[in-house]
Scaffold this active site. Structure first.
Site, PDB file in Angstrom:
ATOM      1  N   MET A   1      -4.800  12.116  -3.871  1.00  0.00           N
ATOM      2  CA  MET A   1      -5.664  13.176  -3.341  1.00  0.00           C
ATOM      3  C   MET A   1      -6.860  12.551  -2.629  1.00  0.00           C
ATOM      4  O   MET A   1      -7.957  12.485  -3.164  1.00  0.00           O
ATOM      5  CB  MET A   1      -6.131  14.083  -4.486  1.00  0.00           C
ATOM      6  CG  MET A   1      -4.957  14.650  -5.278  1.00  0.00           C
ATOM      7  SD  MET A   1      -5.409  15.964  -6.396  1.00  0.00           S
ATOM      8  CE  MET A   1      -6.288  15.066  -7.651  1.00  0.00           C
ATOM      9  N   ASP A   2      -6.625  12.101  -1.404  1.00  0.00           N
ATOM     10  CA  ASP A   2      -7.643  11.356  -0.668  1.00  0.00           C
ATOM     11  C   ASP A   2      -8.264  12.223   0.421  1.00  0.00           C
ATOM     12  O   ASP A   2      -7.558  12.942   1.114  1.00  0.00           O
ATOM     13  CB  ASP A   2      -6.958  10.123  -0.028  1.00  0.00           C
ATOM     14  CG  ASP A   2      -7.959   9.185   0.587  1.00  0.00           C
ATOM     15  OD1 ASP A   2      -7.572   8.412   1.478  1.00  0.00           O
ATOM     16  OD2 ASP A   2      -9.137   9.218   0.186  1.00  0.00           O
ATOM     17  N   GLY A   3      -9.590  12.123   0.574  1.00  0.00           N
ATOM     18  CA  GLY A   3     -10.218  12.800   1.713  1.00  0.00           C
ATOM     19  C   GLY A   3     -11.210  13.886   1.356  1.00  0.00           C
ATOM     20  O   GLY A   3     -11.709  14.570   2.246  1.00  0.00           O
TER      21      GLY A   3
ATOM     22  N   SER B   1      -2.705  11.831   1.330  1.00  0.00           N
ATOM     23  CA  SER B   1      -3.316  12.659   2.367  1.00  0.00           C
ATOM     24  C   SER B   1      -4.312  11.821   3.163  1.00  0.00           C
ATOM     25  O   SER B   1      -4.601  10.680   2.812  1.00  0.00           O
ATOM     26  CB  SER B   1      -4.029  13.850   1.732  1.00  0.00           C
ATOM     27  OG  SER B   1      -4.973  13.405   0.787  1.00  0.00           O
ATOM     28  N   SER B   2      -4.794  12.373   4.228  1.00  0.00           N
ATOM     29  CA  SER B   2      -5.788  11.787   5.129  1.00  0.00           C
ATOM     30  C   SER B   2      -5.248  10.658   5.992  1.00  0.00           C
ATOM     31  O   SER B   2      -6.019   9.943   6.620  1.00  0.00           O
ATOM     32  CB  SER B   2      -7.056  11.335   4.389  1.00  0.00           C
ATOM     33  OG  SER B   2      -6.829  10.134   3.697  1.00  0.00           O
TER      34      SER B   2
END
Lengths: 247, 350
Positions: free
Chosen positions: B109-111, B295-296
């Site tokens: 869960m990046d960003g 993500s990102s």
């Protein structure tokens, strides 16, 4: 006939036919997806042409200082085509890559080690003169046996070291213990900065786990469709990446 | 223009994208209408107020409240729209089920912080928006038939962040776990088993206790699994698995009386095998992930599931985590289905 049974039969037929319709639709969608992949390959080919012929100025001066150690993962079936691998290595050495780690799952590249070392290795080669000295690269050949099985061997080493003697202190193992055990088993090379994956899927296929903690992994497509321009683009993109390392 | 109102406005718009496929049509309509209307009014009137409705010109305020009242009372359009979206989604998932559905999807869960910066929100608001995104992604995964979902909530490396940020994330985790514990009936009805994976001793005492309570409360569920990785890194997991394997083998050998003289079997006979290590991994409770999503758009794994991702499709959509939703899940699964044959072949070769 009983109307209820009739209507049940009718709805069962509709649901069966709708299942068949959905199934066919699924195949159609995946066919479209495959066509999109082909279209993407065409665009990548055009991009490659523009980059390699110098139309795109961004990629002309590559800063290779950041890429201290480049990793290449190749699908084992494609790795059997040694000429393609040699061509790839020619490009990389022309770009100025000095240290390279070649990985394929089954160890096919390890078997062709002699071919690569003779052509590009930095060991003594009386045939090669000073003109080709800049093509020399340091190689490391890795396969699946250097991954999980190496960790199991290191675990046995640690077990023998700390658990055989019942009275000895048994520390909680950390990364340092694992690294020391792996060093005892053989040379420990640094972690690759960038991993280029040549195969049908973006998947690292079992590259030694503890060595890819912060490695950027870029999928380059199948080896038979390799393109120099896209390698330059991947390296250029890598040089622009900023890592926080979690903080 | 008041800074708070501006921030609220932006947060509302950003949340709209998450709520777009939400099953609650009233939320959808009111969020869209309220956010857009409010921002248009804010920009054109330039009023200075904390109360979002209070200082509007009387005619516009009247129209706004009238419209919301209308929606609440009739709700026909909103119900119809919500039902239509839900049906179309279910149809799409049924269609996707014609092909292989991944058993296990893992998410990094990046960003969240970049999202907050992009929308000029408070730093913590990014994490809150990320939690909403997590709920919708989980919903879609379970609806399509994914059995195991793993999320990388907090890394051991993240403890190097500013202490106030770490504390904020811990507080959110505690708040969400407590909220989860209040809805246990619903969770158990859906058969979701929650597992917290990682070095839980590194967490604050209240968070750790809440996590253990949640794990205990859902221990009997077997329908779907949610694995939340907190205080986790692969470089901690692998040596720990070696340690646990050594402890187990030592006890086994001691009890079978083989090493009375302190000498283990001869050097050729390795006591610890790869399967022993995998049994003691934190992630030994679930099969290896089929898809690993970050993500990102970043292409690295950042010390997440390095051991388990041997045959995983790595997918990096450009959307930041709070922007992740329905289409990224669908696209990831379609990519997996397209390459499933190759991945299964590689798994069998292992």
């Amino acid at each position: 006939m009983d109307p209820v049974a009739e209507s049940q039969k009718f709805f069962r037929r509709i649901s069966q036919s709708s299942n068949i319709m959905l199934f066919l639709l699924w195949h159609v969608v995946h066919l479209i997806l495959s066509v999109l992949y082909i279209v993407r390959e065409i665009f990548r080919a055009i991009e490659n042409y523009l980059i390699t012929n110098g139309y795109v100025k961004t990629y002309t001066n590559l800063n290779l200082d950041r890429v201290k150690y480049l990793g290449i993962v190749i699908d084992s079936d494609e790795a059997r085509n040694t000429s393609k691998v040699v061509e790839l290595l020619e490009w990389l050495s022309a770009l100025g890559v000095k240290k390279l780690c070649l990985y394929d799952r089954e160890g096919v590249l390890k078997k062709s080690k002699a071919v690569f070392m003779e052509r590009f290795g930095s060991t003594e080669n009386s045939v090669a003169g000073p003109l080709v000295s800049k093509k020399r690269m340091d190689f490391e050949f890795v396969s699946i046996t250097d991954g999980k099985e190496a960790v199991a061997k290191a675990a046995n080493l640690l077990f023998k070291k700390y658990y055989v003697d019942g009275d000895s202190e048994k520390p909680f193992f950390t990364e340092a213990h694992l690294t020391d055990a792996l060093k005892t088993l053989g040379a420990v090379e640094p972690d690759p900065d960038l991993l280029l994956i040549y195969g049908p899927v973006r998947c690292h296929l079992g590259f030694p786990a503890w060595r890819i903690r912060y490695t950027e992994m870029v999928h380059m497509g199948p080896l038979k469709y390799k393109k120099l321009g896209l390698i330059m683009k991947a390296i250029h993109r890598f040089t622009k990446v900023k890592q926080n390392y979690g903080s | 223009m008041n800074a708070n109102v501006q921030k609220n406005c932006r947060l509302q718009i950003s949340i709209v994208w998450n709520v777009l496929e939400d099953n609650s049509p009233l939320n959808f309509i009111t969020h869209v209408f309220f956010s857009l209307f409010l921002c248009v009014i804010n920009n054109s009137l330039e009023f200075n107020s904390r109360n979002q409705v209070g200082y509007l010109p009387s005619t516009l305020k009247f129209q706004l409240t009238e419209r919301m009242e209308e929606e609440r009372q009739s709700g026909v359009i909103s119900k119809w729209l919500g039902g239509l979206i839900s049906t179309m989604r279910r149809l799409l998932f049924t269609f996707m089920s014609s092909g292989p559905i991944p058993q296990h999807i893992a998410f990094i869960m990046d960003g969240n912080r970049r999202f907050a910066k992009k929308w000029k929100l408070d730093e913590g608001a990014g994490h809150k928006a990320g939690f909403l995104s997590l709920l919708s992604v989980l919903k879609y995964c379970y609806e399509v038939g994914v059995k195991y979902v793993t999320v990388y909530a907090f890394s051991l490396d993240n403890f190097n962040r500013r202490p106030d940020e770490v504390q904020y994330v811990m507080d959110i985790m505690y708040e969400k776990i407590q909220g989860f514990l209040k809805e246990l009936d619903m969770v158990n009805r859906y058969g979701v088993r929650v597992l917290f994976i990682g070095d839980l001793n590194r967490l604050d005492e209240p968070v750790r206790l809440a996590a253990e309570k949640a794990m205990e409360a859902t221990a009997k569920n077997t329908k779907t699994y949610l694995l939340v990785c907190v205080a986790y890194t692969s470089s901690h997991e692998i040596p720990r698995a070696i340690y646990e394997a050594c402890q187990e083998k030592s006890l086994a050998l001691a009890s079978s009386g083989k090493n009375d003289d302190g000498i283990v079997n001869d050097d050729d006979d390795d006591v610890i095998k790869v399967v022993d290590l995998e049994k003691h991994m934190y992630m030994g409770v679930a099969p290896d992930p089929d898809i690993l999503v970050r993500s990102s758009g970043e292409t690295r794994l950042s010390n997440f599931l390095l051991w388990q991702s041997t045959n995983s499709l790595l997918y990096s959509p450009k959307a930041l985590w709070p922007e992740m939703g329905f289409w990224q899940v669908v696209w990831g699964i379609l990519k997996y289905q397209n390459k499933c044959y190759y991945l299964e072949k590689k798994k069998k070769q292992a």
